[in-house]
Design a protein around this motif. Structure first.
Motif, PDB file in Angstrom:
ATOM      1  N   PRO A 112       0.595  -1.225   0.070  1.00  0.00           N
ATOM      2  CA  PRO A 112      -0.128  -0.102  -0.070  1.00  0.00           C
ATOM      3  C   PRO A 112       0.839   1.117   0.090  1.00  0.00           C
ATOM      4  O   PRO A 112       0.595   2.405  -0.722  1.00  0.00           O
ATOM      5  CB  PRO A 112      -0.893  -0.208   1.267  1.00  0.00           C
ATOM      6  N   THR A 113       2.012   1.126   0.609  1.00  0.00           N
ATOM      7  CA  THR A 113       2.878   2.293   0.716  1.00  0.00           C
ATOM      8  C   THR A 113       3.576   2.537  -0.766  1.00  0.00           C
ATOM      9  O   THR A 113       3.779   3.757  -1.081  1.00  0.00           O
ATOM     10  CB  THR A 113       4.039   2.148   1.801  1.00  0.00           C
ATOM     11  N   ILE A 114       3.829   1.813  -1.159  1.00  0.00           N
ATOM     12  CA  ILE A 114       4.316   1.715  -2.614  1.00  0.00           C
ATOM     13  C   ILE A 114       3.201   2.445  -3.667  1.00  0.00           C
ATOM     14  O   ILE A 114       3.772   3.086  -4.411  1.00  0.00           O
ATOM     15  CB  ILE A 114       4.843   0.515  -3.177  1.00  0.00           C
ATOM     16  N   THR A 115       2.292   1.877  -3.431  1.00  0.00           N
ATOM     17  CA  THR A 115       1.233   2.142  -4.395  1.00  0.00           C
ATOM     18  C   THR A 115       0.756   3.628  -4.420  1.00  0.00           C
ATOM     19  O   THR A 115       0.642   4.588  -4.932  1.00  0.00           O
ATOM     20  CB  THR A 115      -0.105   1.390  -4.112  1.00  0.00           C
ATOM     21  N   GLU A 116       0.812   4.254  -2.797  1.00  0.00           N
ATOM     22  CA  GLU A 116       0.409   5.535  -2.427  1.00  0.00           C
ATOM     23  C   GLU A 116       1.680   6.398  -2.914  1.00  0.00           C
ATOM     24  O   GLU A 116       1.409   7.542  -3.735  1.00  0.00           O
ATOM     25  CB  GLU A 116       0.300   5.712  -1.053  1.00  0.00           C
ATOM     26  N   LEU A 117       2.967   6.035  -3.014  1.00  0.00           N
ATOM     27  CA  LEU A 117       3.944   6.633  -3.582  1.00  0.00           C
ATOM     28  C   LEU A 117       3.729   6.829  -5.069  1.00  0.00           C
ATOM     29  O   LEU A 117       4.030   8.086  -5.309  1.00  0.00           O
ATOM     30  CB  LEU A 117       5.389   6.144  -3.054  1.00  0.00           C
ATOM     31  N   THR A 118       3.811   5.547  -5.558  1.00  0.00           N
ATOM     32  CA  THR A 118       3.473   5.745  -7.245  1.00  0.00           C
ATOM     33  C   THR A 118       2.378   6.843  -7.577  1.00  0.00           C
ATOM     34  O   THR A 118       2.360   7.559  -8.650  1.00  0.00           O
ATOM     35  CB  THR A 118       3.636   4.658  -7.945  1.00  0.00           C
ATOM     36  N   THR A 119       1.484   6.791  -6.849  1.00  0.00           N
ATOM     37  CA  THR A 119       0.087   7.371  -7.261  1.00  0.00           C
ATOM     38  C   THR A 119       0.299   8.730  -7.071  1.00  0.00           C
ATOM     39  O   THR A 119       0.082   9.905  -8.071  1.00  0.00           O
ATOM     40  CB  THR A 119      -1.072   7.164  -6.466  1.00  0.00           C
TER      41      THR A 119
END
Length: 64
Positions: A46-53
């Protein structure tokens, strides 16, 4: 003009170019793919997804 491209397609193109031009071996690319699958199922996903978003949003907000 708005251009929309999937992150998967963009990353696949980058890996292809690294294999062709930078000498990345196919085995190394497969290790990277497997790492991506394991990261996707980990607690950090989830952290990686939020960062890329957020990064994509910042890039999309740049006015030329």
């Amino acid at each position: 003009m708005a251009l929309s491209i999937s992150a998967v397609v963009l990353l696949a193109i980058v890996v292809f170019l690294l294999i062709r031009k930078a000498g990345l071996k196919g085995g190394h690319a497969m290790v990277c793919v497997l790492l991506g699958f394991y990261l996707a199922s980990s607690s950090v996903a989830p952290t990686i997804t939020e960062l890329t978003t957020n990064v994509a949003g910042m890039i999309g907000g740049i006015k030329f």
